[in-house]
Enzyme design. Structure first.
Site, mmCIF file in Angstrom:
data_model
loop_
_atom_site.group_PDB
_atom_site.id
_atom_site.type_symbol
_atom_site.label_atom_id
_atom_site.label_comp_id
_atom_site.label_asym_id
_atom_site.label_seq_id
_atom_site.Cartn_x
_atom_site.Cartn_y
_atom_site.Cartn_z
ATOM 1 N N SER A 224 -10.937 -1.058 3.203
ATOM 2 C CA SER A 224 -9.999 -1.098 4.661
ATOM 3 C C SER A 224 -9.930 0.241 5.141
ATOM 4 O O SER A 224 -9.164 1.118 4.178
ATOM 5 C CB SER A 224 -8.728 -1.878 4.472
ATOM 6 N N GLU B 243 -5.349 3.582 6.503
ATOM 7 C CA GLU B 243 -4.774 3.206 5.102
ATOM 8 C C GLU B 243 -5.323 4.288 4.308
ATOM 9 O O GLU B 243 -4.803 4.966 3.141
ATOM 10 C CB GLU B 243 -5.369 2.161 4.524
ATOM 11 N N ARG C 224 0.893 -1.144 0.094
ATOM 12 C CA ARG C 224 0.001 0.039 0.077
ATOM 13 C C ARG C 224 0.907 1.210 -0.086
ATOM 14 O O ARG C 224 0.560 2.433 0.633
ATOM 15 C CB ARG C 224 -1.101 0.014 1.217
HETATM 16 N N1 EPU Z 1 -10.438 -11.023 10.151
HETATM 17 C C1 EPU Z 1 -11.334 -11.140 11.359
HETATM 18 N N2 EPU Z 1 -12.234 -10.138 11.410
HETATM 19 C C2 EPU Z 1 -12.538 -9.359 10.694
HETATM 20 C C3 EPU Z 1 -11.941 -9.046 9.279
HETATM 21 C C4 EPU Z 1 -10.897 -10.156 9.072
HETATM 22 O O1 EPU Z 1 -10.823 -12.051 12.189
HETATM 23 O O2 EPU Z 1 -13.343 -8.411 11.047
HETATM 24 C C5 EPU Z 1 -9.655 -12.121 9.854
HETATM 25 C C6 EPU Z 1 -9.916 -13.048 8.884
HETATM 26 O O3 EPU Z 1 -10.707 -13.992 9.266
HETATM 27 C C7 EPU Z 1 -8.606 -13.509 8.222
HETATM 28 C C8 EPU Z 1 -7.535 -12.128 8.307
HETATM 29 O O4 EPU Z 1 -8.211 -11.438 9.322
HETATM 30 O O5 EPU Z 1 -8.005 -14.452 8.975
HETATM 31 C C9 EPU Z 1 -7.566 -11.660 6.860
HETATM 32 O O6 EPU Z 1 -8.683 -11.064 6.560
HETATM 33 P P1 EPU Z 1 -9.327 -11.052 4.924
HETATM 34 O O7 EPU Z 1 -8.710 -12.039 4.336
HETATM 35 O O8 EPU Z 1 -10.668 -10.428 4.930
HETATM 36 O O9 EPU Z 1 -8.289 -9.737 4.611
HETATM 37 P P2 EPU Z 1 -7.938 -8.389 5.307
HETATM 38 O O10 EPU Z 1 -6.515 -8.433 5.750
HETATM 39 O O11 EPU Z 1 -8.844 -8.045 6.265
HETATM 40 C C10 EPU Z 1 -6.869 -7.345 3.123
HETATM 41 C C11 EPU Z 1 -6.922 -5.990 2.292
HETATM 42 C C12 EPU Z 1 -8.360 -6.038 1.547
HETATM 43 C C13 EPU Z 1 -8.384 -7.027 0.461
HETATM 44 C C14 EPU Z 1 -8.118 -8.367 1.488
HETATM 45 C C15 EPU Z 1 -8.300 -9.596 0.489
HETATM 46 C C16 EPU Z 1 -5.603 -4.548 3.503
HETATM 47 C C17 EPU Z 1 -5.460 -3.489 4.425
HETATM 48 N N3 EPU Z 1 -6.823 -5.020 3.337
HETATM 49 O O12 EPU Z 1 -7.856 -7.138 4.116
HETATM 50 O O13 EPU Z 1 -8.298 -4.623 0.876
HETATM 51 O O14 EPU Z 1 -9.478 -7.070 -0.223
HETATM 52 O O15 EPU Z 1 -6.857 -8.377 2.344
HETATM 53 O O16 EPU Z 1 -6.734 -9.502 -0.098
HETATM 54 O O17 EPU Z 1 -4.526 -5.143 3.095
HETATM 55 C C18 EPU Z 1 -8.682 -2.400 0.674
HETATM 56 O O18 EPU Z 1 -7.417 -2.205 0.746
HETATM 57 O O19 EPU Z 1 -9.641 -1.568 0.672
HETATM 58 C C19 EPU Z 1 -9.083 -3.802 0.728
HETATM 59 C C20 EPU Z 1 -10.610 -4.319 1.039
#
Ligand code: EPU
Length: 337
Positions: free
Chosen positions: A237, A333, A162
């Site tokens: 995010s 972010e 990012r």
């Molecule tokens: N998780 C939780 N609770 C929540 C959300 C997430 O426990 O409310 C846990 C999930 O279960 C999982 C881990 O956290 O084990 C990661 O969650 P997820 O795969 O949904 O991805 P994220 O890390 O929350 C990132 C990006 C997203 C992108 C997703 C998928 C960042 C800041 N965000 O989210 O990007 O869509 O991975 O690749 O890196 C964005 O930047 O606007 C965005 C949506």
């Protein structure tokens, strides 16, 4: 080209925040953009792309220039690859679908990310195991002060998680006008390693996924977790996933062995901010019209009439709680204006 005064930006930011621009103008061509910049040399300027990664906490006392440059085309190809150029004002998701319709591979995992093409390099957008830097070739940008055009190669952009040069050394100096991506024509590198995609494809009984299948799976996952900005104001995010030292990680992991994490290097571990926020009890909470999304704690939402300041206050409350409970500083972010 018309310059509007006291112009509402509600429709121009995906949080749907009511904030006013002292002046507002849309640039529909590179020449028009040049003229606007040239004729308003002494004016304070604010560059607005798709408005999908910012939180407006106040009115903007500047000339807001909305980048509305349209057009996309194939500029070069060989046996295996196609070079595609998109103007900055194209909607990202529509651009991704256009590439998939022509069986061009590389962007499918980033389906349905809100925003416009021109802002994708700024924060090296990414999702489901793919980032813009994987297919990015170069972008053209106009120097705000002199209107000279400059080409940034992938190396010039210094992409990170990012992150890019446009958030640092080049900040506020350039307007990205177009971006070139190198996409596959055949032997597509289908990337379904990200857990949720495999699960989604299994659910749909897809065994050998096409680009379209991957895109559809990503769309289904995003729609199940992330709110549609047209229905509920949000900016994706709100926080970055923090990267912490292995030592700090081991202390938290001992208390919470179920915490998901990704080892970055021998000394660093990335942990999901969404998990931390959920664990701290914020998921689904609402404070007036500002809140934390019920399906993804990383996303802050505007239920209708929240001000940017109210959303910012919620974000600060979350940051302070995470720091107190886990000793981790989480960083926004989105750009807070
Ligand atoms: N998780 C939780 N609770 C929540 C959300 C997430 O426990 O409310 C846990 C999930 O279960 C999982 C881990 O956290 O084990 C990661 O969650 P997820 O795969 O949904 O991805 P994220 O890390 O929350 C990132 C990006 C997203 C992108 C997703 C998928 C960042 C800041 N965000 O989210 O990007 O869509 O991975 O690749 O890196 C964005 O930047 O606007 C965005 C949506």
């Amino acid at each position: 080209m018309t310059i509007h005064s006291n112009f509402s930006l509600k429709k121009y930011n995906t949080f749907g925040i009511e904030a006013k621009a002292r002046q507002f103008v849309a640039a529909h061509s590179v020449d028009e953009l040049k003229t606007i910049l040239h004729e308003n040399k002494t004016e304070t300027k604010f560059i607005l792309g798709g408005g999908s990664n910012m939180l407006l906490t106040k009115n903007i006392d500047a000339l807001v220039i909305h980048i509305d440059l349209k057009g996309k085309k194939i500029i070069k190809e060989d046996d295996d690859f196609v070079w595609v150029k998109s103007m900055a004002g194209e909607n990202w998701h529509e651009f991704v679908l256009w590439t998939i319709d022509q069986n061009l591979g590389g962007l499918e995992n980033m389906s349905l990310i809100p925003g416009n093409v021109g802002t994708t390099p700024v924060q090296n957008i990414g999702a489901y195991g793919t980032e813009i830097k994987d297919t990015f070739v170069s972008c053209e940008a106009m120097t705000i002060a002199t209107q000279e055009m400059k080409t940034f190669s992938k190396e010039d952009c210094h992409f990170g998680y990012r992150e890019s040069v446009f958030k640092h050394e080049a900040k506020n100096q350039f307007i990205i006008t177009s971006v070139v991506f190198k996409l596959t024509k055949r032997n597509h590198k289908i990337n379904i390693s990200y857990g949720d995609i495999t699960k989604e494809l299994e659910k749909q009984n897809v065994i050998t996924p096409t680009l379209k299948d991957v895109s559809n799976a990503v769309i289904a996952i995003r729609q199940s977790k992330l709110p549609d900005p047209k229905e509920l104001g949000n900016s994706g995010s709100f926080f970055k996933n923090p990267i912490i030292s292995k030592v700090a990680f081991e202390k938290i992991h001992a208390l919470h062995p179920e915490m998901p994490h990704y080892v970055i290097s021998e000394t660093e571990v990335k942990v999901p901010a969404g998990w931390l926020i959920e664990k701290a009890g914020f998921k689904g909470k609402r404070f007036g019209d500002a809140g934390i999304h019920k399906n993804q704690a990383l996303v802050l939402v505007n239920y209708g009439k929240a001000t940017g300041q109210e959303i910012l206050n919620v974000s600060k409350d979350i940051q302070a709680t995470i720091l107190k409970e886990f000793g981790i500083a989480i960083e926004a972010e989105v750009n807070v204006i």
